[in-house]
Write an enzyme that holds these catalytic residues in place. Structure first.
Site, mmCIF file in Angstrom:
data_model
loop_
_atom_site.group_PDB
_atom_site.id
_atom_site.type_symbol
_atom_site.label_atom_id
_atom_site.label_comp_id
_atom_site.label_asym_id
_atom_site.label_seq_id
_atom_site.Cartn_x
_atom_site.Cartn_y
_atom_site.Cartn_z
ATOM 1 N N GLU A 48 1.268 -1.175 0.038
ATOM 2 C CA GLU A 48 0.231 -0.097 -0.310
ATOM 3 C C GLU A 48 0.593 1.461 0.127
ATOM 4 O O GLU A 48 0.340 2.693 0.026
ATOM 5 C CB GLU A 48 -0.940 -0.359 0.994
ATOM 6 N N HIS B 267 -14.134 -3.842 4.321
ATOM 7 C CA HIS B 267 -13.122 -3.871 4.564
ATOM 8 C C HIS B 267 -12.243 -3.226 5.545
ATOM 9 O O HIS B 267 -11.642 -4.093 6.521
ATOM 10 C CB HIS B 267 -11.779 -2.863 3.430
HETATM 11 O O1 2HA Z 1 -1.594 -4.933 4.715
HETATM 12 O O2 2HA Z 1 -4.301 -4.943 5.321
HETATM 13 O O3 2HA Z 1 -5.249 -3.942 2.798
HETATM 14 C C1 2HA Z 1 -2.623 -5.676 4.808
HETATM 15 C C2 2HA Z 1 -4.142 -5.028 4.525
HETATM 16 C C3 2HA Z 1 -4.471 -4.308 3.032
HETATM 17 ZN ZN ZN Z 2 -6.842 -3.608 5.288
#
Ligand code: 2HA
Ligand code: ZN
Length: 269
Positions: free
Chosen positions: A120, A215
């Site tokens: 990320e 999420h």
């Molecule tokens: O880094 O949570 O969304 C792992 C996560 C990705």
């Molecule tokens: Zn995540």
């Protein structure tokens, strides 16, 4: 990364990160390798200009001129929060953004110590660039899987900013104090995708926390503890809502008048 190679105030920043990593795990928001975080620690390197030519420069797709030359702690790929809590050095990278703003180096890595930043990283960099451009106090970004907030996003009635804020800001007085602008909501996006990064950046224009459908959420703060607090308050508000439903009644919610009274106090009226 060998933390001993960073300076003492950067090490203190890493210690605060490890405190929050423990909290995220204890909250039940960081199963497996869930979540990631980063902190712009450039203030700890002010006036210091090391020669880091030995570390390769990795290109960034965009040019982030507002964080050019900045130093950022970021969680490593696949790192577990519960391990970061005990050993922040092995679960964090220190990256230096190139002076041109279109690349970065992973500092203090050697043969036996190969930290790769979280997948990320592109969204963390885009957000840090935005925060630096804004010129405010925000230096930290925390993404986590706050359980009760995720639960709310499974209710189709809450799939928009207005409905979500109407509940979250009216469950508990503190939420209005600490998040007077409420929270941003982002409909489903694939984890790690560019559209997730773009949508998050957009929502951060008006909010300090963005909830990601099914999420989790991402918060910014002056440091990792403030980012954590913001998520904690929202998750508590969601928890009170769910507790009311579990007890068999629909919560009354703070009235419009009560919300206005709190906001008036907040604005010093
Ligand atoms: O880094 O949570 O969304 C792992 C996560 C990705
Ligand atoms: Zn995540």
């Amino acid at each position: 990364m060998k933390l001993s190679k960073t300076n003492q105030s950067a090490q203190a920043a890493a210690a605060r990160i490890s405190e929050v990593a423990q909290l995220l795990y204890d909250k039940g928001w960081a199963e497996g390798g869930g979540g990631n975080l980063s902190v712009n620690v450039s203030e700890h390197y002010a006036g210091i200009d090391f020669d880091f030519r030995t570390y390769p420069v990795i290109p960034i797709k965009n040019t982030y001129k507002h964080i050019a030359g900045n130093y950022i702690f970021v969680s490593t790929k696949g790192s577990r929060m519960r391990e970061m809590a005990i050993d922040p050095g092995s679960n964090l990278c220190l990256i230096k953004v190139a002076k041109s703003g279109d690349g970065f180096q992973v500092l203090f890595e050697d043969a036996e110590n190969t930290g790769i930043p979280t997948s990320e990283l592109p969204s963390h960099l885009a957000i840090h660039n935005f925060l630096a451009q804004q010129g405010g106090k925000e230096r930290a970004i925390v993404h986590t899987h706050a359980q009760k907030l995720i639960a709310l996003t499974h209710n189709k009635d809450f799939k928009n900013n207005e409905a979500l804020n109407n509940v979250l800001l009216r469950m508990h007085t503190e939420t209005i104090y600490f998040l007077p602008n409420g929270v941003g909501y982002l409909g489903f996006e694939v984890p790690g995708s560019e559209s997730l990064a773009i949508g998050t950046l957009e929502a951060l224009q008006d909010h300090k926390v963005v909830i990601w459908e099914k999420h989790g959420c991402l918060a910014v703060g002056a440091d990792v503890h403030q980012a954590f607090d913001r998520i904690d308050m929202l998750d508590k508000a969601a928890g009170i809502y769910l507790d009311c439903l579990k007890a068999g009644f629909k919560p009354e919610l703070l009235s419009e008048a009560q919300v206005s009274e709190i906001k008036a106090l907040l604005n010093g009226a």
